[in-house]
Design a protein around this motif. Structure first.
Motif, short mmCIF file in Angstrom:
data_model
loop_
_atom_site.label_atom_id
_atom_site.label_comp_id
_atom_site.label_asym_id
_atom_site.label_seq_id
_atom_site.Cartn_x
_atom_site.Cartn_y
_atom_site.Cartn_z
N PHE A 20 27.70 34.11 30.46
CA PHE A 20 28.10 32.87 31.72
C PHE A 20 28.85 31.93 30.90
O PHE A 20 29.68 31.31 31.45
N ALA A 21 28.71 31.73 29.69
CA ALA A 21 29.47 30.69 28.84
C ALA A 21 30.65 31.12 28.37
O ALA A 21 31.52 30.28 27.68
N ALA A 22 31.17 32.26 28.50
CA ALA A 22 32.38 32.77 27.80
C ALA A 22 33.55 32.08 28.58
O ALA A 22 33.46 31.77 29.60
N CYS A 23 34.74 31.92 27.90
CA CYS A 23 35.88 31.35 28.20
C CYS A 23 36.53 32.34 29.58
O CYS A 23 36.21 33.24 29.89
N ASN A 24 37.45 31.37 30.18
CA ASN A 24 37.99 31.83 31.52
C ASN A 24 39.32 32.85 31.14
O ASN A 24 40.35 32.70 31.64
N LYS A 25 39.09 33.97 30.48
CA LYS A 25 40.10 34.89 30.19
C LYS A 25 39.24 36.33 29.67
O LYS A 25 38.12 36.16 29.40
N LEU A 46 34.55 41.07 28.45
CA LEU A 46 34.22 40.23 30.16
C LEU A 46 35.61 39.85 30.51
O LEU A 46 36.62 39.73 29.91
N ASP A 47 35.56 40.13 31.94
CA ASP A 47 36.78 39.76 32.74
C ASP A 47 36.45 38.56 33.57
O ASP A 47 35.95 38.78 34.57
N THR A 48 36.83 37.58 33.17
CA THR A 48 36.58 36.14 33.75
C THR A 48 37.69 35.22 34.04
O THR A 48 37.77 34.10 34.18
N ALA A 49 38.86 36.13 34.35
CA ALA A 49 40.03 35.51 34.42
C ALA A 49 39.94 34.98 35.81
O ALA A 49 39.40 35.66 36.90
N PRO A 50 40.74 33.87 36.02
CA PRO A 50 40.72 33.05 37.49
C PRO A 50 41.27 34.11 38.41
O PRO A 50 42.36 34.74 38.07
N ILE A 51 40.86 34.15 39.68
CA ILE A 51 41.76 35.17 40.82
C ILE A 51 43.11 34.52 40.99
O ILE A 51 43.24 33.45 40.97
N ARG A 52 43.77 35.90 41.19
CA ARG A 52 45.01 35.62 41.64
C ARG A 52 45.60 36.73 42.51
O ARG A 52 44.82 37.80 42.32
N ILE A 86 45.86 42.50 47.19
CA ILE A 86 45.11 42.84 45.96
C ILE A 86 45.03 41.56 45.21
O ILE A 86 46.19 41.01 44.79
N THR A 87 43.91 41.34 44.64
CA THR A 87 43.68 40.46 43.84
C THR A 87 43.35 40.80 42.65
O THR A 87 42.70 41.94 42.32
N ASP A 88 43.58 40.12 41.35
CA ASP A 88 42.90 40.34 39.99
C ASP A 88 42.14 39.27 39.85
O ASP A 88 42.56 38.01 39.81
N GLY A 89 41.12 39.35 38.85
CA GLY A 89 40.28 38.39 38.28
C GLY A 89 39.14 38.15 38.98
O GLY A 89 38.25 38.90 39.84
N ALA A 90 38.36 36.90 38.61
CA ALA A 90 36.93 36.96 39.13
C ALA A 90 36.96 35.52 39.90
O ALA A 90 37.78 34.59 39.47
N GLN A 106 55.92 31.18 66.67
CA GLN A 106 54.69 31.48 67.54
C GLN A 106 53.63 31.98 66.39
O GLN A 106 54.14 33.41 65.89
N VAL A 107 52.38 31.60 66.48
CA VAL A 107 51.46 32.03 65.65
C VAL A 107 50.69 33.30 66.55
O VAL A 107 50.30 32.92 67.53
N VAL A 108 50.60 34.55 65.91
CA VAL A 108 50.27 35.61 66.49
C VAL A 108 48.63 35.76 66.23
O VAL A 108 47.80 36.13 67.26
N ASN A 109 48.30 35.52 65.02
CA ASN A 109 46.81 35.54 64.72
C ASN A 109 46.54 34.85 63.03
O ASN A 109 47.62 34.94 62.46
N GLU A 110 45.45 34.51 63.05
CA GLU A 110 45.01 33.85 61.61
C GLU A 110 43.64 34.24 61.26
O GLU A 110 42.81 34.46 62.42
N ASP A 111 43.48 34.74 60.26
CA ASP A 111 42.10 35.07 60.02
C ASP A 111 41.66 35.18 58.51
O ASP A 111 42.77 34.55 57.60
N SER A 112 40.57 35.04 58.23
CA SER A 112 40.32 34.45 56.63
C SER A 112 39.11 35.55 56.30
O SER A 112 38.03 35.73 57.20
N LYS A 113 38.90 35.72 55.13
CA LYS A 113 37.56 36.03 54.53
C LYS A 113 37.29 35.55 53.20
O LYS A 113 38.10 35.14 52.47
N THR A 114 35.99 35.46 53.09
CA THR A 114 35.52 34.86 51.63
C THR A 114 35.17 36.08 50.81
O THR A 114 34.31 36.95 51.02
N ILE A 115 35.74 36.08 49.61
CA ILE A 115 35.30 37.42 48.74
C ILE A 115 35.04 36.71 47.39
O ILE A 115 35.07 35.52 46.96
N SER A 116 34.18 37.57 46.65
CA SER A 116 33.54 37.12 45.27
C SER A 116 33.44 38.03 44.47
O SER A 116 32.67 38.76 43.79
N PRO A 117 35.02 38.42 43.97
CA PRO A 117 35.14 39.69 42.95
C PRO A 117 34.57 39.35 41.58
O PRO A 117 34.61 38.00 41.17
#
Length: 158
Positions: A20-25, A46-52, A86-90, A106-117
């Motif tokens: 968990f102490a590893a750097c963000n990459k 380890l893949d701890t790159a920030p999500i994008r 499609i996201t990459d990272g954690a 005109q807004v047709v729809n708005e939606d959101s999801k929380t992910i924790s890759p």
């Protein structure tokens, strides 16, 4: 026997703390355990790159991997419109959102999801459907990651 279990527990805790102490990459992390059981060295990637957001796919359906098989930006009046983000990272609790608009107003729809890759590539699916026919014209879907725009796709209903 208890001392052995306790030492193994301490060793596991030290290993997890180092991970968990590893750097963000993405990097090779060297973990050394120096408990009473002896010295153990482990190397792990380890893949701890920030999500994008790495890709936004649009089409008429998604596969079991939540990706768009046949990408298209042209839809019929009765089609369901899908977007695969499609996201990459954690990340812990990253918020993906979509905003679908018609004729840029005109807004047709708005939606959101929380992910924790945990790292690597992740696909998240969103879609819009309508019980009646879609009005013909120009549509747009904007994808946001944690409130910041990650890109848009122009769509058309013919």
């Amino acid at each position: 026997m208890r001392t052995t279990r306790r030492a193994a527990s301490v060793a596991s805790a030290l290993l997890l703390a180092a991970v968990f102490a590893a750097c963000n990459k993405k990097d090779d992390a060297m973990v050394t355990d120096t408990t009473s059981l002896g010295t153990t060295t482990t190397t792990m990637a380890l893949d701890t790159a920030p999500i994008r957001v790495s890709d936004i796919q649009v089409g008429k359906g998604v596969g079991s991997d939540y990706k768009i098989g046949n990408q298209t930006t042209t839809f019929a009046v009765r089609d369901t419109m899908y977007v695969a983000v499609i996201t990459d990272g954690a990340a812990k609790a990253a918020k993906l959102s979509t905003k679908w608009t018609y004729n840029d107003r005109q807004v047709v729809n708005e939606d959101s999801k929380t992910i924790s890759p945990a790292g690597g590539e992740t696909a998240t699916e969103f879609h819009v459907t309508k019980k009646t026919a879609w009005p013909k014209g120009k549509y747009k879907v904007e994808v946001m990651l944690n409130g910041a725009s990650a890109g848009t796709k122009d769509l058309e209903v013919k």
